[in-house]
Design an enzyme around this catalytic site. Structure first.
Site, PDB file in Angstrom:
ATOM      1  N   ASP A  36       0.871  -1.170   0.000  1.00 32.00           N
ATOM      2  CA  ASP A  36       0.000   0.000   0.000  1.00 32.00           C
ATOM      3  C   ASP A  36       0.915   1.230   0.000  1.00 32.00           C
ATOM      4  N   LEU A  37       0.623   2.173  -0.876  1.00 31.16           N
ATOM      5  CA  LEU A  37       1.477   3.365  -0.984  1.00 31.16           C
ATOM      6  C   LEU A  37       1.491   4.196   0.299  1.00 31.16           C
ATOM      7  N   SER A  69      -7.733  13.940 -14.270  1.00 31.07           N
ATOM      8  CA  SER A  69      -8.928  13.514 -15.001  1.00 31.07           C
ATOM      9  C   SER A  69      -9.677  14.731 -15.508  1.00 31.07           C
ATOM     10  N   TYR A  77     -14.286  12.093  -5.292  1.00 29.62           N
ATOM     11  CA  TYR A  77     -13.236  11.595  -6.183  1.00 29.62           C
ATOM     12  C   TYR A  77     -12.617  12.757  -6.964  1.00 29.62           C
ATOM     13  N   LYS A  95      -8.639  14.716  -7.034  1.00 34.73           N
ATOM     14  CA  LYS A  95      -7.792  15.054  -8.191  1.00 34.73           C
ATOM     15  C   LYS A  95      -7.428  16.545  -8.160  1.00 34.73           C
ATOM     16  N   PHE A 116      -9.395  12.110 -20.690  1.00 38.12           N
ATOM     17  CA  PHE A 116     -10.826  12.134 -20.994  1.00 38.12           C
ATOM     18  C   PHE A 116     -11.360  10.707 -20.778  1.00 38.12           C
ATOM     19  N   ASN A 117     -11.951  10.022 -21.744  1.00 39.92           N
ATOM     20  CA  ASN A 117     -12.533   8.708 -21.410  1.00 39.92           C
ATOM     21  C   ASN A 117     -11.723   7.558 -22.013  1.00 39.92           C
ATOM     22  N   ASN A 149     -19.097   2.198 -16.231  1.00 42.41           N
ATOM     23  CA  ASN A 149     -18.748   2.964 -17.432  1.00 42.41           C
ATOM     24  C   ASN A 149     -19.287   2.308 -18.694  1.00 42.41           C
ATOM     25  N   ARG A 203     -19.023  12.181 -25.294  1.00 41.60           N
ATOM     26  CA  ARG A 203     -17.742  12.118 -24.583  1.00 41.60           C
ATOM     27  C   ARG A 203     -16.588  11.980 -25.568  1.00 41.60           C
ATOM     28  N   ARG A 249     -28.477   9.991 -15.708  1.00 39.66           N
ATOM     29  CA  ARG A 249     -27.789   9.552 -14.492  1.00 39.66           C
ATOM     30  C   ARG A 249     -27.368  10.798 -13.714  1.00 39.66           C
TER      31      ARG A 249
HETATM   32  P1  NAD Z   1      -7.371   0.889 -11.713  1.00 44.04           P
HETATM   33  O1  NAD Z   1      -8.226   0.802 -10.495  1.00 44.04           O
HETATM   34  O2  NAD Z   1      -7.519  -0.152 -12.738  1.00 44.04           O
HETATM   35  O3  NAD Z   1      -5.837   0.962 -11.290  1.00 44.04           O
HETATM   36  C1  NAD Z   1      -5.409   1.572 -10.092  1.00 44.04           C
HETATM   37  C2  NAD Z   1      -4.419   0.635  -9.414  1.00 44.04           C
HETATM   38  O4  NAD Z   1      -3.974   1.235  -8.198  1.00 44.04           O
HETATM   39  C3  NAD Z   1      -5.027  -0.728  -9.041  1.00 44.04           C
HETATM   40  O5  NAD Z   1      -4.177  -1.752  -9.517  1.00 44.04           O
HETATM   41  C4  NAD Z   1      -5.082  -0.698  -7.522  1.00 44.04           C
HETATM   42  O6  NAD Z   1      -4.903  -1.996  -6.967  1.00 44.04           O
HETATM   43  C5  NAD Z   1      -3.945   0.251  -7.169  1.00 44.04           C
HETATM   44  N1  NAD Z   1      -4.080   0.970  -5.897  1.00 44.04           N
HETATM   45  C6  NAD Z   1      -5.135   1.692  -5.451  1.00 44.04           C
HETATM   46  N2  NAD Z   1      -4.859   2.228  -4.246  1.00 44.04           N
HETATM   47  C7  NAD Z   1      -3.591   1.848  -3.926  1.00 44.04           C
HETATM   48  C8  NAD Z   1      -2.748   2.083  -2.817  1.00 44.04           C
HETATM   49  N3  NAD Z   1      -3.124   2.829  -1.774  1.00 44.04           N
HETATM   50  N4  NAD Z   1      -1.511   1.529  -2.821  1.00 44.04           N
HETATM   51  C9  NAD Z   1      -1.086   0.767  -3.851  1.00 44.04           C
HETATM   52  N5  NAD Z   1      -1.856   0.512  -4.933  1.00 44.04           N
HETATM   53  C10 NAD Z   1      -3.095   1.049  -4.970  1.00 44.04           C
HETATM   54  O7  NAD Z   1      -7.619   2.341 -12.344  1.00 44.04           O
HETATM   55  P2  NAD Z   1      -7.187   2.907 -13.774  1.00 44.04           P
HETATM   56  O8  NAD Z   1      -8.406   2.983 -14.604  1.00 44.04           O
HETATM   57  O9  NAD Z   1      -6.004   2.203 -14.274  1.00 44.04           O
HETATM   58  O10 NAD Z   1      -6.833   4.397 -13.363  1.00 44.04           O
HETATM   59  C11 NAD Z   1      -5.505   4.785 -13.024  1.00 44.04           C
HETATM   60  C12 NAD Z   1      -5.523   6.235 -12.557  1.00 44.04           C
HETATM   61  O11 NAD Z   1      -6.072   7.051 -13.578  1.00 44.04           O
HETATM   62  C13 NAD Z   1      -6.363   6.484 -11.310  1.00 44.04           C
HETATM   63  O12 NAD Z   1      -5.692   7.416 -10.506  1.00 44.04           O
HETATM   64  C14 NAD Z   1      -7.642   7.074 -11.854  1.00 44.04           C
HETATM   65  O13 NAD Z   1      -8.277   7.926 -10.931  1.00 44.04           O
HETATM   66  C15 NAD Z   1      -7.126   7.852 -13.055  1.00 44.04           C
HETATM   67  N6  NAD Z   1      -8.149   8.043 -14.100  1.00 44.04           N
HETATM   68  C16 NAD Z   1      -8.768   6.947 -14.629  1.00 44.04           C
HETATM   69  C17 NAD Z   1      -9.750   7.133 -15.604  1.00 44.04           C
HETATM   70  C18 NAD Z   1     -10.475   5.937 -16.176  1.00 44.04           C
HETATM   71  O14 NAD Z   1     -11.500   6.131 -16.817  1.00 44.04           O
HETATM   72  N7  NAD Z   1     -10.009   4.717 -16.027  1.00 44.04           N
HETATM   73  C19 NAD Z   1     -10.074   8.422 -16.036  1.00 44.04           C
HETATM   74  C20 NAD Z   1      -9.404   9.505 -15.490  1.00 44.04           C
HETATM   75  C21 NAD Z   1      -8.427   9.303 -14.519  1.00 44.04           C
HETATM   76  C1  UD1 Z   2     -16.982   8.641 -15.752  1.00 43.45           C
HETATM   77  C2  UD1 Z   2     -16.842   9.326 -14.412  1.00 43.45           C
HETATM   78  C3  UD1 Z   2     -15.747  10.380 -14.507  1.00 43.45           C
HETATM   79  C4  UD1 Z   2     -14.444   9.759 -14.979  1.00 43.45           C
HETATM   80  C5  UD1 Z   2     -14.709   9.104 -16.327  1.00 43.45           C
HETATM   81  C6  UD1 Z   2     -13.463   8.483 -16.852  1.00 43.45           C
HETATM   82  C7  UD1 Z   2     -19.086   9.219 -13.436  1.00 43.45           C
HETATM   83  C8  UD1 Z   2     -20.313  10.006 -13.067  1.00 43.45           C
HETATM   84  N1  UD1 Z   2     -18.101   9.928 -14.045  1.00 43.45           N
HETATM   85  O1  UD1 Z   2     -17.350   9.624 -16.686  1.00 43.45           O
HETATM   86  O2  UD1 Z   2     -15.528  10.990 -13.261  1.00 43.45           O
HETATM   87  O3  UD1 Z   2     -13.442  10.742 -15.117  1.00 43.45           O
HETATM   88  O4  UD1 Z   2     -15.745   8.108 -16.158  1.00 43.45           O
HETATM   89  O5  UD1 Z   2     -13.683   7.337 -17.550  1.00 43.45           O
HETATM   90  O6  UD1 Z   2     -18.985   8.030 -13.183  1.00 43.45           O
HETATM   91  N2  UD1 Z   2     -23.753   5.703 -20.115  1.00 43.45           N
HETATM   92  C9  UD1 Z   2     -24.925   5.051 -20.427  1.00 43.45           C
HETATM   93  N3  UD1 Z   2     -25.136   3.809 -19.910  1.00 43.45           N
HETATM   94  C10 UD1 Z   2     -24.237   3.187 -19.084  1.00 43.45           C
HETATM   95  C11 UD1 Z   2     -23.029   3.867 -18.775  1.00 43.45           C
HETATM   96  C12 UD1 Z   2     -22.828   5.124 -19.294  1.00 43.45           C
HETATM   97  O7  UD1 Z   2     -25.759   5.572 -21.159  1.00 43.45           O
HETATM   98  O8  UD1 Z   2     -24.500   2.058 -18.624  1.00 43.45           O
HETATM   99  C13 UD1 Z   2     -23.504   7.039 -20.707  1.00 43.45           C
HETATM  100  C14 UD1 Z   2     -23.290   8.141 -19.689  1.00 43.45           C
HETATM  101  O9  UD1 Z   2     -24.512   8.739 -19.346  1.00 43.45           O
HETATM  102  C15 UD1 Z   2     -22.341   9.080 -20.446  1.00 43.45           C
HETATM  103  C16 UD1 Z   2     -21.527   8.132 -21.312  1.00 43.45           C
HETATM  104  O10 UD1 Z   2     -22.288   6.939 -21.415  1.00 43.45           O
HETATM  105  O11 UD1 Z   2     -23.073   9.930 -21.280  1.00 43.45           O
HETATM  106  C17 UD1 Z   2     -20.160   7.811 -20.741  1.00 43.45           C
HETATM  107  O12 UD1 Z   2     -20.296   7.340 -19.402  1.00 43.45           O
HETATM  108  P1  UD1 Z   2     -19.065   6.739 -18.579  1.00 43.45           P
HETATM  109  O13 UD1 Z   2     -18.357   5.726 -19.392  1.00 43.45           O
HETATM  110  O14 UD1 Z   2     -19.586   6.314 -17.248  1.00 43.45           O
HETATM  111  O15 UD1 Z   2     -18.082   7.962 -18.433  1.00 43.45           O
HETATM  112  P2  UD1 Z   2     -18.346   9.432 -17.842  1.00 43.45           P
HETATM  113  O16 UD1 Z   2     -19.697   9.565 -17.277  1.00 43.45           O
HETATM  114  O17 UD1 Z   2     -17.925  10.404 -18.871  1.00 43.45           O
END
Ligand code: NAD
Ligand code: UD1
Length: 349
Positions: A59-60, A125, A149, A153, A186-187, A207, A239, A304
């Site tokens: 854990d970090l 993010s 959340y 950030k 972004f996404n 998502n 998105r 949502r």
């Molecule tokens: P993820 O959950 O798949 O990966 C995060 C990793 O961090 C996991 O392997 C988890 O086990 C580890 N972790 C969490 N807390 C920890 C701790 N205290 N110590 C050690 N390890 C820990 O998520 P991801 O989708 O790969 O996202 C990575 C980063 O990008 C995150 O910070 C997330 O907030 C950010 N981010 C993700 C998205 C997205 O859509 N996936 C979008 C914007 C930003």
């Molecule tokens: C979500 C997170 C956001 C994060 C981003 C990164 C929420 C509210 N926001 O954003 O903080 O930075 O992921 O990946 O969770 N949708 C449907 N049906 C579904 C799921 C989604 O219609 O079952 C629609 C949503 O309304 C949206 C789009 O698909 O319009 C994308 O949704 P999602 O993939 O969850 O991403 P974000 O909402 O953009």
């Protein structure tokens, strides 16, 4: 060969970035507590990278474990992915998010200070833009957050800007000054082209893309479309979906940027990583159906809570500063998601 510490390297974006780092000739070390990932993901990364990637299971927030990692290796830079990311859960259990995301970042930055490694790529993010006042989003747009959340950030970005300011005040020599790229994703969607690694969310996905692919593979019965009355061309949410391998390559570009000693030090830059184009939910469903050859049953429901109508990046700063632009299109995002999902219907389990 430069050596990079990758926190949260076992997660979705971390695994793909490890492959891109190996391809670009970087050595990596992972620290992860596997709270949201599985060791199997890293075994597959090592196979793709053609070399074993050292892993510290910790854990970090554990300062001792960080000290051990930094004394065993000399790192040129750190990529900090570790954190919790479920928006809805953060609203229900805010302290878990403040504790995990903020405390782990402070411990990491302290360890970096202590060991003289001040080059950091941070996972921010697009959520830091809140409800966008105008599109496309430029980095100077007003910042706000709509969930705990998102606030973690924003707070971490502020912390990082404070570090760069402190470095400037102290007149740190260039090699000892903080250089930070906070990448605002972004996404991220899609998977590695091999179908070996991809997104493996716990439980029912929140998502759109993981939900779509689990409907297509038959794990879930239908997709709920959250709202068809948005002020967008077809009424559904828009998105900026970005292929995770493009995102991974964006991290490699950011590491090179931090290691470029010709740049004036110190700095803490916020940089959008997106494609710059908006895709609606309906467009995503159509593209996924054609990539998978499956028809997706759909039910339209209410909006949502917390969702915005549209959100997409102006990615020109990343092009200018990092020399990076997204290369993969929506069809590739869908095909690669489908390859991963259809070959691994239960993820890494
Ligand atoms: P993820 O959950 O798949 O990966 C995060 C990793 O961090 C996991 O392997 C988890 O086990 C580890 N972790 C969490 N807390 C920890 C701790 N205290 N110590 C050690 N390890 C820990 O998520 P991801 O989708 O790969 O996202 C990575 C980063 O990008 C995150 O910070 C997330 O907030 C950010 N981010 C993700 C998205 C997205 O859509 N996936 C979008 C914007 C930003
Ligand atoms: C979500 C997170 C956001 C994060 C981003 C990164 C929420 C509210 N926001 O954003 O903080 O930075 O992921 O990946 O969770 N949708 C449907 N049906 C579904 C799921 C989604 O219609 O079952 C629609 C949503 O309304 C949206 C789009 O698909 O319009 C994308 O949704 P999602 O993939 O969850 O991403 P974000 O909402 O953009």
């Amino acid at each position: 060969m430069s050596k990079i510490l990758v926190t949260g390297g076992a997660g979705y974006i971390g695994t793909h970035t490890l492959v891109a780092l190996a391809e670009a000739g970087f050595e990596s070390v992972v620290i992860d507590d596997f709270s949201n990932s599985k060791p199997e993901a890293l075994r597959r990364v090592s196979a793709l990278a053609g070399r074993e990637i050292p892993v510290m299971r910790a854990d970090l927030r554990d300062a001792e474990a960080l000290r051990r990692t930094f004394s065993e290796h000399t790192f040129d830079a750190v990529i900090h992915f570790a954190g919790l990311k479920a928006v809805g859960e953060s609203v229900r259990i805010p302290l878990r998010y403040y504790d995990n995301n903020l405390v782990s970042t402070v411990r990491l930055l302290e360890a970096m200070e202590e060991h003289g490694c001040r080059r950091l790529v941070f996972s921010s993010s697009a959520t830091v833009y809140g409800d966008p006042a105008s599109l496309p989003l430029r980095e100077e747009a007003p910042l706000s957050a709509t969930s705990p959340y998102g606030r973690t950030k924003l707070m971490i970005e502020e912390m990082l800007r404070d570090l760069a300011r402190a470095s400037a005040l102290k007149n740190d020599p260039p090699e000892g000054a903080w250089r930070i790229d906070a990448l605002r994703y972004f996404n991220p969607v899609g998977a590695h082209e091999s179908g070996q690694i991809g997104e493996d969310p716990n439980g029912v996905p929140n998502n759109l893309f993981p939900y779509l692919s689990q409907v297509a593979v038959g794990r879930l019965p239908e997709l709920t479309v959250y709202g068809s009355d948005y002020p967008t061309p077809d009424g559904t949410g828009v998105r900026d979906y970005l292929h995770v391998m493009d995102l991974a390559e964006g991290h490699v570009a950011a590491v090179r940027h931090l290691l470029d000693e010709s740049l004036p030090a110190p700095f803490a830059e916020a940089i959008n990583l997106g494609t710059g184009s908006g895709i609606s939910v309906v467009q995503a469903i159509r593209a996924f159906e054609s990539a998978s050859g499956k028809s997706i049953p759909v039910r339209v429901s209410e909006r949502r809570p917390g969702d915005v109508a549209a959100c997409y990046a102006d990615p020109s700063k990343a092009a200018r500063m990092l020399g990076w632009t997204a290369r993969r299109n929506l069809a590739a995002m869908c095909e690669d998601t489908w390859r991963w999902q259809s070959r691994n219907p239960s993820g890494y389990a």
